[in-house]
Each structure stands twice: as structure tokens, then as C-alpha cells.
Design a protein around this motif. Structure first.
Motif, PDB file in Angstrom:
ATOM      1  N   PRO A 157       0.837  -1.392  -0.128  1.00 47.37           N
ATOM      2  CA  PRO A 157       0.296  -0.032  -0.576  1.00 47.37           C
ATOM      3  C   PRO A 157       0.929   1.390   0.479  1.00 47.37           C
ATOM      4  O   PRO A 157       2.016   1.598   0.532  1.00 47.37           O
ATOM      5  CB  PRO A 157      -0.905  -0.715   1.697  1.00 47.37           C
ATOM      6  CG  PRO A 157      -0.893  -2.000   1.453  1.00 47.37           C
ATOM      7  CD  PRO A 157       0.312  -1.838   1.158  1.00 47.37           C
ATOM      8  N   GLN A 158       0.249   2.592  -0.842  1.00 45.43           N
ATOM      9  CA  GLN A 158       1.152   3.339  -0.822  1.00 45.43           C
ATOM     10  C   GLN A 158       1.477   4.136   0.286  1.00 45.43           C
ATOM     11  O   GLN A 158       2.876   4.531   0.587  1.00 45.43           O
ATOM     12  CB  GLN A 158       0.096   4.796  -1.821  1.00 45.43           C
ATOM     13  CG  GLN A 158       0.298   3.934  -3.165  1.00 45.43           C
ATOM     14  CD  GLN A 158       1.266   3.733  -4.123  1.00 45.43           C
ATOM     15  OE1 GLN A 158       2.505   5.144  -3.255  1.00 45.43           O
ATOM     16  NE2 GLN A 158       1.787   3.397  -4.638  1.00 45.43           N
ATOM     17  N   ASN A 159       0.381   3.879   1.438  1.00 43.85           N
ATOM     18  CA  ASN A 159       0.642   4.515   3.052  1.00 43.85           C
ATOM     19  C   ASN A 159       1.408   3.882   3.916  1.00 43.85           C
ATOM     20  O   ASN A 159       1.502   3.766   5.260  1.00 43.85           O
ATOM     21  CB  ASN A 159      -0.754   5.327   3.535  1.00 43.85           C
ATOM     22  CG  ASN A 159      -1.685   4.320   3.815  1.00 43.85           C
ATOM     23  OD1 ASN A 159      -1.151   2.770   3.320  1.00 43.85           O
ATOM     24  ND2 ASN A 159      -2.683   4.256   4.232  1.00 43.85           N
ATOM     25  N   SER A 160       1.708   2.160   3.606  1.00 46.09           N
ATOM     26  CA  SER A 160       2.440   1.245   4.230  1.00 46.09           C
ATOM     27  C   SER A 160       3.819   2.135   4.716  1.00 46.09           C
ATOM     28  O   SER A 160       4.686   2.412   4.105  1.00 46.09           O
ATOM     29  CB  SER A 160       2.338   0.138   3.488  1.00 46.09           C
ATOM     30  OG  SER A 160       3.364  -1.194   4.458  1.00 46.09           O
ATOM     31  N   ARG A 163       6.896   0.592   2.900  1.00 45.09           N
ATOM     32  CA  ARG A 163       7.049   0.908   1.780  1.00 45.09           C
ATOM     33  C   ARG A 163       8.587   1.887   1.020  1.00 45.09           C
ATOM     34  O   ARG A 163       9.119   1.548   0.281  1.00 45.09           O
ATOM     35  CB  ARG A 163       5.942   2.168   0.589  1.00 45.09           C
ATOM     36  CG  ARG A 163       6.062   1.780  -0.553  1.00 45.09           C
ATOM     37  CD  ARG A 163       4.856   2.301  -1.264  1.00 45.09           C
ATOM     38  NE  ARG A 163       5.047   2.640  -2.457  1.00 45.09           N
ATOM     39  CZ  ARG A 163       4.889   1.282  -3.239  1.00 45.09           C
ATOM     40  NH1 ARG A 163       4.360   0.335  -3.594  1.00 45.09           N
ATOM     41  NH2 ARG A 163       5.019   2.149  -5.072  1.00 45.09           N
TER      42      ARG A 163
END
Length: 204
Positions: A157-160, A163
Motif C-alpha cells: 500500500p502507498q501509505n504503508s 514501503r
């Protein structure tokens, strides 16, 4: 102990050579024993164990080509062999083992796990190629590392939190204690361009 575990798995595999559970267990035991012997500076014994480790994981993925953990562990076994061979000064064979590990990309489905282990492999290969004086091969390994880093986080996920964190590890630094000259640091470090290494190490 480790010898008892190896004896047990060997007996099991005599009765059933394709037993996946026994192959996995034996491979994990050999990996651990190889690391112990390497740490204790019994390097040739460590190499023998690492080769046995790789043999078991080759058997696992031959029996089950969809086994992502098996492919991951096969790459890891090859990288461990490359490190042990480097300790012995066998740089040509170390480079070959790392390249064989990289070749797994053509045999396995893409995943974050595979991206992570291959990004580490490419980072180490960059150092081996740079130390051997092959700047073109080192640059190719650096580029491969970047491609595999992107694969490792592609599905997160982009907000993980996971990442931004993995690239710091598999792109810049790798495992503690493996020495300087990993990935992008490798070519300038190998060619004594200290200021370039320092700038990369201290981007701020």
C-alpha cells in the motif's frame, strides 16, 4: 544438534527421496550449519555445507516450481556460497554463483519476496564485479538492484510503513557486518573514489 538433524533427514530421504518436508528441513539445517562454520572460520567446511543447502533447494523447486519460499532459499544459498568463496579468495567462482542466483529471475514468478532476495543478490554482485574491475558488469548489477527493489515494494500500500523502509535496507546498506561497498557504493569504493562514496553514504 545439527549432525543429529542431518542424520534424521538423510534417513528419511533414503526412504523417500522426494519428501518435500525432509528436503526443506535438511536445507534449513545445512544453511544454519554453514553459517556457523563460516563464522568459526571453518570456511571450506562451510562451503561444503552451503553446496548441500543449494542442492536441497534445487530439489524442492524441481518438485514444486511454484514454491516461492523454495526459490527464495535457493537464491539465499547461492549468495551464501558466493560470500564463502569470497572469503577463500575464489572471486571468479563467487561471481559465478551470484550470477547463477540472479538467473532465478527467469525461472520464477514475480513477487515481493523474490524482489527482495534478488535485490540483495544484485547489490552483492555489484561489489564483486567492481572489485574484479568489471565496471560494465558492476553497473548492470547496480541497475538490476534498482529494478528488484521496485519489485519488492510494488504491491505494498502507498501509505504503508514497509514501503519506504525496505529500500533503505536492500538498496543502500544490506546486512550489518558485510563490509563496505554494497550496491551503488561498490564502483567508487572499488576504484578508491572516496569522496563519491562519502557523498552517497551521507546524502544529507
Amino acid at each position: 544438534g545439527g549432525d543429529a538433524g542431518v542424520n534424521a533427514t538423510a534417513q528419511w530421504l533414503e526412504r523417500g527421496p522426494g519428501d518435500m518436508s525432509a528436503l526443506r528441513a535438511e536445507g534449513l539445517i545445512f544453511e544454519t550449519l554453514a553459517g556457523i562454520e563460516w563464522t568459526d572460520l571453518h570456511v571450506r567446511k562451510a562451503l561444503t555445507l552451503a553446496r548441500q543447502d543449494a542442492r536441497d533447494w534445487e530439489a524442492v523447486v524441481r518438485l514444486d516450481p511454484s514454491n516461492q519460499i523454495g526459490w527464495n532459499n535457493l537464491v539465499n544459498a547461492r549468495v551464501q556460497m558466493a560470500g564463502i568463496l569470497t572469503s577463500l579468495g575464489e572471486i571468479r567462482e563467487a561471481r559465478e554463483q551470484a550470477r547463477v542466483a540472479m538467473g532465478v529471475e527467469k525461472r520464477v514468478n514475480e513477487s515481493g519476496m523474490i524482489g527482495t532476495v534478488l535485490s540483495l543478490t544484485a547489490g552483492y554482485l555489484a561489489r564483486l564485479e567492481a572489485d574484479a574491475g568489471d565496471r560494465q558488469a558492476a553497473a548492470a548489477a547496480v541497475a538490476a538492484n534498482q529494478r528488484f527493489v521496485a519489485l519488492s515494494i510494488r504491491d505494498l500500500p502507498q501509505n504503508s510503513f514497509c514501503r519506504p523502509f525496505p529500500p533503505e535496507y536492500i538498496d543502500y546498506y544490506c546486512f550489518p557486518g558485510t563490509g563496505p561497498g554494497y550496491r551503488a557504493h561498490a564502483p567508487p569504493y572499488a576504484h578508491d573514489i572516496f569522496n563519491a562514496v562519502l557523498r552517497r553514504a551521507r546524502p544529507c
